[in-house]
Design a protein around this motif. Structure first.
Motif, mmCIF file in Angstrom:
data_model
loop_
_atom_site.group_PDB
_atom_site.id
_atom_site.type_symbol
_atom_site.label_atom_id
_atom_site.label_comp_id
_atom_site.label_asym_id
_atom_site.label_seq_id
_atom_site.Cartn_x
_atom_site.Cartn_y
_atom_site.Cartn_z
ATOM 1 N N ARG A 75 68.611 46.787 17.188
ATOM 2 C CA ARG A 75 68.733 45.432 17.532
ATOM 3 C C ARG A 75 68.570 44.734 16.213
ATOM 4 O O ARG A 75 69.402 43.527 16.156
ATOM 5 C CB ARG A 75 67.677 45.200 18.379
ATOM 6 C CG ARG A 75 68.202 45.380 19.898
ATOM 7 C CD ARG A 75 66.759 45.531 20.800
ATOM 8 N NE ARG A 75 66.173 46.777 20.291
ATOM 9 C CZ ARG A 75 66.734 48.020 20.661
ATOM 10 N NH1 ARG A 75 67.890 48.276 21.446
ATOM 11 N NH2 ARG A 75 66.132 49.027 20.199
ATOM 12 N N THR A 76 67.670 45.140 15.485
ATOM 13 C CA THR A 76 67.240 44.037 14.187
ATOM 14 C C THR A 76 68.712 44.250 13.038
ATOM 15 O O THR A 76 68.882 42.928 12.675
ATOM 16 C CB THR A 76 66.174 44.937 13.413
ATOM 17 O OG1 THR A 76 64.995 44.927 14.196
ATOM 18 C CG2 THR A 76 65.907 43.842 12.102
ATOM 19 N N THR B 43 60.116 38.351 14.091
ATOM 20 C CA THR B 43 61.211 37.972 14.557
ATOM 21 C C THR B 43 61.326 38.304 15.909
ATOM 22 O O THR B 43 61.944 37.588 16.842
ATOM 23 C CB THR B 43 62.494 38.323 13.858
ATOM 24 O OG1 THR B 43 62.466 39.744 14.006
ATOM 25 C CG2 THR B 43 62.471 38.060 12.186
ATOM 26 N N GLN B 44 60.950 39.330 16.436
ATOM 27 C CA GLN B 44 60.765 40.007 17.865
ATOM 28 C C GLN B 44 59.816 38.892 18.618
ATOM 29 O O GLN B 44 60.213 38.672 19.567
ATOM 30 C CB GLN B 44 60.133 41.384 17.854
ATOM 31 C CG GLN B 44 59.623 41.588 19.335
ATOM 32 C CD GLN B 44 61.252 42.291 19.671
ATOM 33 O OE1 GLN B 44 61.866 42.759 19.312
ATOM 34 N NE2 GLN B 44 61.574 41.650 21.156
ATOM 35 N N LEU C 62 69.090 38.105 18.441
ATOM 36 C CA LEU C 62 70.042 37.494 17.601
ATOM 37 C C LEU C 62 69.887 35.905 17.279
ATOM 38 O O LEU C 62 69.923 35.297 16.136
ATOM 39 C CB LEU C 62 71.334 37.503 18.248
ATOM 40 C CG LEU C 62 72.785 36.605 17.762
ATOM 41 C CD1 LEU C 62 72.961 37.258 16.350
ATOM 42 C CD2 LEU C 62 73.969 36.926 18.815
ATOM 43 N N HIS C 63 69.555 35.231 18.285
ATOM 44 C CA HIS C 63 69.300 33.757 18.209
ATOM 45 C C HIS C 63 68.226 33.136 17.681
ATOM 46 O O HIS C 63 68.031 32.450 16.837
ATOM 47 C CB HIS C 63 69.524 32.955 19.728
ATOM 48 C CG HIS C 63 70.701 33.611 20.474
ATOM 49 N ND1 HIS C 63 72.027 33.353 20.368
ATOM 50 C CD2 HIS C 63 70.823 34.585 21.783
ATOM 51 C CE1 HIS C 63 72.822 34.050 21.113
ATOM 52 N NE2 HIS C 63 72.059 34.606 21.942
ATOM 53 N N ALA C 64 66.995 33.992 17.892
ATOM 54 C CA ALA C 64 65.844 33.902 17.017
ATOM 55 C C ALA C 64 66.059 34.145 15.585
ATOM 56 O O ALA C 64 65.557 33.241 14.829
ATOM 57 C CB ALA C 64 64.878 34.506 17.741
ATOM 58 N N ILE C 65 66.657 35.118 15.099
ATOM 59 C CA ILE C 65 66.743 35.463 13.853
ATOM 60 C C ILE C 65 67.856 34.307 13.332
ATOM 61 O O ILE C 65 67.557 33.806 12.031
ATOM 62 C CB ILE C 65 67.327 36.801 13.784
ATOM 63 C CG1 ILE C 65 66.474 37.874 13.786
ATOM 64 C CG2 ILE C 65 68.232 37.041 12.238
ATOM 65 C CD1 ILE C 65 66.876 39.269 14.141
ATOM 66 N N LYS C 66 68.818 34.004 13.907
ATOM 67 C CA LYS C 66 69.946 33.109 13.491
ATOM 68 C C LYS C 66 68.870 31.584 13.165
ATOM 69 O O LYS C 66 69.335 30.870 12.225
ATOM 70 C CB LYS C 66 70.928 32.660 14.304
ATOM 71 C CG LYS C 66 72.028 31.932 13.913
ATOM 72 C CD LYS C 66 72.977 31.550 14.841
ATOM 73 C CE LYS C 66 73.537 32.795 15.474
ATOM 74 N NZ LYS C 66 74.547 32.567 16.392
ATOM 75 N N ALA C 67 68.035 31.441 14.160
ATOM 76 C CA ALA C 67 67.329 30.095 13.890
ATOM 77 C C ALA C 67 66.423 30.124 12.634
ATOM 78 O O ALA C 67 66.332 29.279 11.881
ATOM 79 C CB ALA C 67 66.220 29.893 14.992
ATOM 80 N N VAL C 68 65.841 31.335 12.384
ATOM 81 C CA VAL C 68 64.895 31.273 11.177
ATOM 82 C C VAL C 68 66.104 31.317 9.784
ATOM 83 O O VAL C 68 65.700 30.720 8.988
ATOM 84 C CB VAL C 68 64.201 32.920 11.337
ATOM 85 C CG1 VAL C 68 63.609 33.163 9.901
ATOM 86 C CG2 VAL C 68 63.239 32.782 12.260
ATOM 87 N N GLN D 201 67.981 40.404 28.226
ATOM 88 C CA GLN D 201 68.092 39.083 27.733
ATOM 89 C C GLN D 201 67.091 38.941 26.585
ATOM 90 O O GLN D 201 67.541 38.166 25.506
ATOM 91 C CB GLN D 201 67.506 38.270 28.922
ATOM 92 C CG GLN D 201 67.288 36.843 28.703
ATOM 93 C CD GLN D 201 66.828 36.049 29.916
ATOM 94 O OE1 GLN D 201 66.748 36.578 30.906
ATOM 95 N NE2 GLN D 201 66.238 34.707 29.711
ATOM 96 N N GLU D 202 66.117 39.604 26.555
ATOM 97 C CA GLU D 202 65.083 39.645 25.489
ATOM 98 C C GLU D 202 65.693 40.320 24.137
ATOM 99 O O GLU D 202 65.636 39.600 22.943
ATOM 100 C CB GLU D 202 63.702 40.509 25.902
ATOM 101 C CG GLU D 202 62.713 40.555 24.888
ATOM 102 C CD GLU D 202 61.702 41.787 25.197
ATOM 103 O OE1 GLU D 202 60.757 42.034 24.565
ATOM 104 O OE2 GLU D 202 61.805 42.149 26.533
ATOM 105 N N ALA D 203 66.509 41.278 24.400
ATOM 106 C CA ALA D 203 67.227 42.021 23.250
ATOM 107 C C ALA D 203 68.230 40.977 22.691
ATOM 108 O O ALA D 203 68.487 40.833 21.367
ATOM 109 C CB ALA D 203 67.769 43.366 24.027
#
Length: 333
Positions: free
Chosen positions: A56-57, A134-135, A314-320, A308-310
């Motif tokens: 995932r990462t 990021t998780q 992507l979206h959380a990392i993109k935000a950072v 959904q969590e997995a």
């Protein structure tokens, strides 16, 4: 306020800043689903430095970079001299001169801290033995999508309580005002320094913290969360951990104890819930077990939100990445 900053651990950001990143991730997810371009990092080059393997990462950082218009370069254990012929500090200086941002996934928290201090570019912690920030953004983003809010929700983490996931969930919950219960054997509970950080943050947010060995503490859970019982680098401890943690398996009986029809199940993955992996097949051959930290019934239940969590990684990392490197206009938070 975000530009040029690194994300090394959850306490690097305030409650308001973490909340902003979670909402920004939800916004970026909507843009992607609507096929609206958002190439805030056009022309940027991103180094993806991996000591530990990942699904995932690596996938999330690669797709996030591409979606944002950046160019990711994967540097695995066999691709760089990091830690072998070159020090962390020297590696940081070299990569910082060539790349606009660095992701690090590895063992020692000190390594990601040195990369940030010496590279001169934003550094993002994709996982260390101590923290997994990021998780956390992906997890609380998922909780907010399902419940509309995470404040005041009751999150119960059960299993190995002294790994990076337990540390991060404990501290992040305390920052965000989420009630957090860690259920683990006495000798597998979070370290006292981690508990102290969480306690100080809980005073500010109003979060209630419970750390116990009693599975009855799952009563009233809105979220039940678990992780693998053996972390990377600890593979020789399977027999000991299985014996100690089998009473802490997430199963139907635990959900009965939760006594909440709206309770959801979360797991950062990978999960040992069936015999479809070589690792679990080897454990089965030795012990006869077919499931470890979570049963297949729970993993595949309608209230399991693990995929959904997995995706939300992507979206959380993109935000950072966008917030810290994209020169965005972000109102003060």
């Amino acid at each position: 306020m975000f530009q040029g900053r690194s994300l090394l651990k959850e306490i690097d950001f305030t409650q308001a800043e973490l909340a902003y990143l979670i909402d920004f991730a939800i916004h970026l997810k909507a843009l992607k689903n609507q096929h609206i371009p958002h190439q805030y990092l056009s022309g940027k080059n991103i180094a993806l430095l991996f000591e530990k393997t990942s699904t995932r990462t690596r996938a999330a950082f690669t797709v996030a970079a591409n979606d944002l218009g950046a160019h990711p370069e994967f540097l695995g254990p066999k691709d760089a001299q990091f830690g072998k012929k070159e020090s962390t500090s020297d590696t940081a200086k070299v990569l910082g001169a060539m790349f606009d941002g660095i992701q690090f996934r590895g063992f020692k928290q000190t390594d990601v801290e040195i990369l940030a201090a010496e590279s001169g570019v934003p550094v993002w912690n994709g996982l260390t033995d101590t923290w997994h920030p990021t998780q956390m953004l992906a997890d609380f983003m998922t909780i907010k999508e399902i419940f509309s809010d995470y404040t005041g929700k009751n999150l119960v983490y059960i299993g190995d309580g002294r790994n990076n996931m337990a540390n991060s969930l404990l501290v992040t919950s305390a920052i965000l005002g989420v009630n957090i219960t860690i259920i683990a054997p006495d000798d597998l509970q979070p370290a006292t320094d981690i508990q102290a950080i969480a306690a100080s943050k809980a005073v500010e947010s109003g979060s209630h913290i419970t750390i116990t060995a009693d599975t009855a503490a799952a009563n009233g859970a809105d979220i039940i969360y678990t992780d693998v019982w053996v972390s990377m680098g600890e593979e020789d401890q399977y027999d000991e951990r299985i014996e100690k943690l089998m009473p802490y398996q997430v199963n139907a009986a635990l959900f009965v104890q939760a006594n909440n029809p709206n309770c959801i199940f979360m797991h950062c993955l990978p999960a040992f819930h069936d015999l479809e992996t070589t690792t679990m097949q080897a454990i089965h051959a030795k012990s006869g077990l077919t499931e470890l930290e979570v049963t297949d019934e729970i993993f595949k239940a309608p209230y399991s939100v693990v995929f959904q969590e997995a995706e939300n990684r992507l979206h959380a990392i993109k935000a950072v990445m966008a917030a810290t490197l994209g020169h965005l206009f972000i109102p003060k938070v």
